[in-house]
Scaffold this active site. Structure first.
Site, short mmCIF file in Angstrom:
data_model
loop_
_atom_site.label_atom_id
_atom_site.label_comp_id
_atom_site.label_asym_id
_atom_site.label_seq_id
_atom_site.Cartn_x
_atom_site.Cartn_y
_atom_site.Cartn_z
N ASP A 326 0.84 -1.19 0.00
CA ASP A 326 0.00 0.00 0.00
C ASP A 326 0.88 1.25 0.00
OD1 ASP A 326 -2.68 1.28 0.45
OD2 ASP A 326 -1.69 1.95 2.28
N GLU A 357 1.52 0.09 -4.99
CA GLU A 357 1.04 1.35 -5.53
C GLU A 357 2.22 2.32 -5.64
OE1 GLU A 357 -3.40 1.97 -3.84
OE2 GLU A 357 -1.83 2.09 -2.34
#
Length: 660
Positions: A326, A357
């Site tokens: 994340d 990400e």
């Protein structure tokens, strides 16, 4: 007490490279180690249960060792006891759980002494990872979403729990849960965070919901998914049972991890070393590049060591097959490359998937001599680390934050060049776009929807019918656009990823940020697999077909050279031709290699509102997929060289027959 000011010299003096911090329990002894470099003394507090209100039964002084490590060894097996620490510094005491704990009580307030061998389900030591697939087809899933729907057929006491994954039969009417996943054909399940997270009450009712991006105890499974949140061993065993069950079904398991921030800036880590673990601005305030209140100070020795050791612990102890990071842009290139190297060294090169990400919510100050693991720094990342392609996502369906802005499949204009760049995983620059360039398509995750923002279905409904539309209505034009979107990203080079339920029109009724919304908004509605059966079968066909196309499965640096021609044939109409001959890597991993039969592939996308007449290259061509059906397994239609007509808002995949 004077506020801590970080320096590299501090890491040189106090950095500890041992991998034994935390608690280790055997039948002979129980060992405790804690890194608390500022402490004057540390006391270990033992409790008979994990209830926050229970009084301690023993208080023991720990011994100070080198580099800020405190140590205590107890004779005997203390499995089942709970514990925390009192850290004394300049006459002040801070109470904290163990940031390195592998077990905890309800809501994570107290750590648990665990003999991990006792938590293994039957046969776990013989658990086998499914063979490495020819292609990575990743299915993003939330544990509660998976089985909350009564139509799942899962017994009430297991709905929304780890145990739901151990039920193989579904509801008897049609496949659900694990039986459904097996039929769908995906290769990996990506589970939203299932380490112990904050915000909800683990003993609370089933109406609670959270995506899980609020880490509290990084090395402990979340208790709300267990059948008993109070006994800390239950969550561990049932989490292992879940992974074991998915492996038995032939599916690998990816864990979504959140090392960029903690649920509360006053975390167990910060309590053991105040000022060290949180990244701060020059004025001393907390950096908030995560938009969650704080950022982890990645780039400091003990922060990096903590993250690496945590990842390796999950890989070893829980047999996980990959990790999704994340807000990876808040981590560093150096850390991510180190994790890749550690996993490769222990499990084999590329055996564990690693992706994340490549962005952050806001600017965040990095440590000197480090690079943020952002999209623009992909050239510094190991080729075995992939990133989500927001470019591919937004080009296909439209801007992720501006819901009414369309993409290629739902009315967007002048996107043809970028669609053709997406085909090669952004590894070519034919149209002079410049900037972002991965080392190979192995670094690209192609997708059009994830847990964040609107589902693909809801986004398409908004663009094609307006905000006030009925999201639960099976609009024909939305289904056509959905099919075309799927065909496009399924025929781009790179790995494939999609949100659970995208394949049967999953809607959250226009909720674009459902991280705490009611479970009924978030849950998979299993009856839709029947109601949207045509769309579902289209995805199944694309999955089957993708595994039979070595030109698209190729992850090498030379993969982009397989794209022989790319053409813009008009507004909203593009096509490409691809060398589809199998390479050695495909032959090595493909259990369907014998089904290969098309040395070249021709792909056309028509997002316009008119049928497109397209000249086929010379030879005889088999129709493999069109706007109605994907992976024609019956008698395939033969086309000699000439024209084909591609209907509006659809595509076509064709394979040149052997010898043609």
């Amino acid at each position: 007490m004077k506020k801590f000011q970080y320096s590299k010299e501090f890491d040189t003096e106090y950095g500890y490279d041992g991998k034994d911090l935390g608690m280790v329990c055997t039948s002979q002894e129980t060992d405790f180690k804690l890194w608390a470099p500022f402490a004057d003394s540390v006391e270990l507090c033992l409790y008979e249960n994990g209830d926050r209100e229970t009084e301690r039964c023993r208080l023991l002084n720990m011994e100070k060792g080198e580099r800020g490590v405190w140590h205590l060894r107890l004779e005997g097996d203390f499995h089942g006891y709970y514990y925390d620490y009192h850290i004394w510094t300049k006459g002040e005491c801070v109470q904290t759980a163990d940031p390195y704990a592998v077990g905890c009580g309800c809501n994570g307030y107290r750590s648990m002494v665990v003999n991990l061998e006792r938590t293994n389900p039957e046969g776990f030591e013989r658990d086998e990872v499914p063979p490495r697939p020819v292609e990575n087809i990743i299915y993003e899933l939330h544990i509660k979403d998976f089985s909350h729907d009564p139509d799942s057929g899962i017994p009430r006491e297991y709905r929304g729990k780890y145990k739901a994954f151990t039920m193989q039969e579904g509801n008897g009417e049609y496949p659900t849960c694990v039986a459904y996943l097996k039929e769908l054909g995906i290769t990996h399940v990506h589970l939203l965070p299932f380490f112990d997270y904050g915000w909800l009450d683990e003993e609370g009712n089933e109406e609670q919901f959270n995506w899980g991006y609020d880490p509290v105890n990084y090395n402990v499974p979340e208790g709300s998914y267990a059948t008993d949140a109070c006994d800390g061993t239950v969550r561990i065993k049932e989490c292992k049972e879940m992974i074991q069950a998915l492996h038995r079904a032939g599916i690998r398991v990816v864990m979504d991890v959140v090392y960029n921030h903690t649920h509360d800036a006053d975390s167990w880590l910060e309590r053991t070393a105040p000022g060290y673990y949180c990244r701060r601005l020059k004025d001393g305030t907390l950096s908030n590049g995560s938009a969650c209140g704080s950022d982890m100070a990645v780039g400091r020795k003990m922060v990096d060591n903590y993250i690496v050791n945590s990842v390796m612990y999950w890989a070893r102890e829980y047999h996980l097959d990959g990790f999704r990071f994340d807000l990876m842009g808040l981590l560093t290139v150096e850390l991510m490359n180190r994790i890749r190297q550690e996993l490769d060294r222990e499990f084999g090169k590329g055996e564990k998937l690693l992706y994340g990400e490549p962005w952050r919510a806001a600017e965040s100050p990095m440590e000197k001599e480090t690079r943020a693991a952002l999209k623009e720094n992909i050239k510094y990342l190991d080729e075995g680390i992939a990133v989500f392609s927001d470019d591919t996502r937004d080009i296909i369906k439209g801007h992720v934050f501006y819901e009414e802005e369309p993409g290629f499949v739902n009315g967007g204009k002048n996107l043809e060049k970028k669609v053709l760049q997406a085909v090669t995983g952004w590894c070519t620059d034919t149209y002079g776009q410049g900037g972002f360039r991965p080392k190979s398509c192995a670094q690209i995750i192609n997708y059009v929807s994830a847990h964040d923002n609107f589902t693909l279905w809801d986004k398409l409904v908004m663009c094609l019918h307006g905000k006030g539309a009925d999201y639960a209505r099976p609009y024909e034009d939305v289904q056509c656009a959905n099919k075309l979107a799927a065909m496009i990203y399924f025929t781009c080079q790179g790995s494939l990823f999609f949100q659970a339920g995208e394949e049967f029109g999953r809607t959250k009724l226009g909720d674009g940020n459902s991280y705490r919304s009611h479970p009924r908004i978030n849950m998979l509605r299993w009856r839709q697999t029947v109601e949207y059966g045509e769309l579902l079968e289209y995805y199944r066909g694309l999955i089957r077909l993708r595994k039979r196309l070595p030109g698209l499965c190729d992850k090498s640096a030379a993969a982009a050279e397989r794209i022989l021609e790319r053409e813009i044939l008009g507004p909203g109409v593009v096509a490409y031709r691809m060398d589809n001959r199998p390479g050695e890597d495909w032959k090595k991993h493909a259990d369907t290699a014998q089904e290969w039969g098309w040395p070249e592939i021709f792909v056309a996308y028509n997002a316009s509102d008119k049928a497109a007449s397209i000249d086929l290259p010379q030879g005889q061509w088999n129709v493999l997929a069109d706007g109605q059906q994907a992976d024609y397994t019956c008698e395939m239609q033969i086309r000699r060289e000439g024209m084909i007509s591609v209907p509006p808002c659809s595509g076509m995949i064709m394979g040149r027959a052997l010898g043609a």
